[in-house]
Design a protein around this motif. Sequence first.
Motif, mmCIF file in Angstrom:
data_model
loop_
_atom_site.group_PDB
_atom_site.id
_atom_site.type_symbol
_atom_site.label_atom_id
_atom_site.label_comp_id
_atom_site.label_asym_id
_atom_site.label_seq_id
_atom_site.Cartn_x
_atom_site.Cartn_y
_atom_site.Cartn_z
ATOM 1 N N ARG A 272 -12.900 38.706 31.408
ATOM 2 C CA ARG A 272 -12.217 39.703 30.537
ATOM 3 C C ARG A 272 -12.508 41.247 30.922
ATOM 4 N N ALA A 273 -13.621 41.485 31.876
ATOM 5 C CA ALA A 273 -13.687 42.717 32.444
ATOM 6 C C ALA A 273 -12.712 43.148 33.283
ATOM 7 N N VAL A 274 -12.471 41.932 34.213
ATOM 8 C CA VAL A 274 -11.535 42.256 35.260
ATOM 9 C C VAL A 274 -9.971 42.400 34.681
ATOM 10 N N LEU A 275 -9.802 41.957 33.534
ATOM 11 C CA LEU A 275 -8.460 41.801 33.045
ATOM 12 C C LEU A 275 -8.277 43.341 32.410
ATOM 13 N N ASP A 276 -9.174 43.726 31.789
ATOM 14 C CA ASP A 276 -9.247 45.055 30.993
ATOM 15 C C ASP A 276 -9.195 46.027 31.989
ATOM 16 N N ALA A 277 -9.963 46.205 33.157
ATOM 17 C CA ALA A 277 -9.693 47.081 34.122
ATOM 18 C C ALA A 277 -8.489 47.089 34.654
ATOM 19 N N TYR A 331 -1.584 41.299 29.419
ATOM 20 C CA TYR A 331 -1.506 42.716 28.484
ATOM 21 C C TYR A 331 -1.511 42.071 27.133
ATOM 22 N N ALA A 332 -0.956 40.760 26.904
ATOM 23 C CA ALA A 332 -0.729 40.272 25.363
ATOM 24 C C ALA A 332 -2.274 40.032 25.132
ATOM 25 N N HIS A 333 -3.000 39.451 26.018
ATOM 26 C CA HIS A 333 -4.433 38.725 25.731
ATOM 27 C C HIS A 333 -5.199 39.889 25.624
ATOM 28 N N VAL A 334 -5.078 41.070 26.287
ATOM 29 C CA VAL A 334 -6.016 42.189 26.399
ATOM 30 C C VAL A 334 -5.544 42.877 24.907
ATOM 31 N N GLY A 335 -4.364 43.000 24.532
ATOM 32 C CA GLY A 335 -3.986 43.582 23.207
ATOM 33 C C GLY A 335 -3.340 44.837 23.457
#
Length: 348
Positions: A272-277, A331-335
């Motif tokens: 999640r940190a990688v996706l968020d960044a 994008y959808a998963h991160v919101g």
Amino acid sequence: MRGPRVADDDVTAPEPLDEVELAVEGALRPGTLAEFVGQHKVRGQLQLLLDAARIQQRPADHILLAGPPGLGKTTLAMIVAQESERPLRLSSGPAIQHAGDLAALLSSLTPGEVLFIDEIHRMARSAEEMLYLAMEDFRIDIMVGKGAGATSIPLDLAPFTLVGATTRSGMLPNPLRDRFGFTAHLEYYEPDELERVVERSASVLGVRLGEAQRVEIARRSRGTPRIANRLLRRVRDYALVHSGGTQPALADVQAALDLYDVDAIGLDRLDRAVLDALVRRFRGGPVGLSTLAVTVGEEPDTVESVVEPYLVRIGFMGRTPRGRIATPEAYAHVGVAHPDGALNLDDL
């Protein structure tokens, strides 16, 4: 180890914890190809190879097991030895850093013994070159002396079966890869297969799970039996501490996995940190691997080998010549709303 007798009852002290855990860990591994869940094609190919060797009363051909971590390569090597009724010798590529290390290992093998080398692509080059001759002719050449006076002494080896495991088959030299009689490519597991893995492991651990609980663990296991077994142990621990029993409810399963930062599709804190960044800081990319790794405080190798394969497989990340990009699903998963004009895989 048995403890002292207690009064007149036939009661003994429990075994040491490490011995108990080792026994449980061993029980979680299937002992035969028939017990092994998933990998149907590979199991059929291995069964044919072992049956033919048994009929001809010879050691089985050398076997290369390739695939991501946690899919059962070590377990399959143990099964090869078990079904061949041969002893098993375990080693690893990083432990064989000199030709002498390999020579000592090979010369100590008994006839028909199965030698398992994990991460075989990480062997030293000098050891790899020695292995070519050993695999093909069951012979190695030992160099004695140095310089102009050096001589080569051939040493015959007992026939053996080499089972190599690798997570990066592309790093193996072609001469080594070509000497394996059979190469098995292990695939990620389907959810229904992981449910069967969880069901079997739960029975070994003495945990009673309903179908909903098995489905929940399986879908958070990233297609990997090793992860499924690890999550099952955490669910068992949570139920034992919070419910005092071995029959966790669905709420217990969800609470346990949430406690260990495993979300509904199996992403952990680093994923999640990688996706968020990637989504928030770099606006979906493209961004280089090193830059992305520094941003999340991890080594590039960790991001590349641990995080990226799963994110790419589920369609959350793309690898492009310009760098890593986030997909609309990420994008959808991160919101976060996917911006118009952002780079998509379909655009490349």
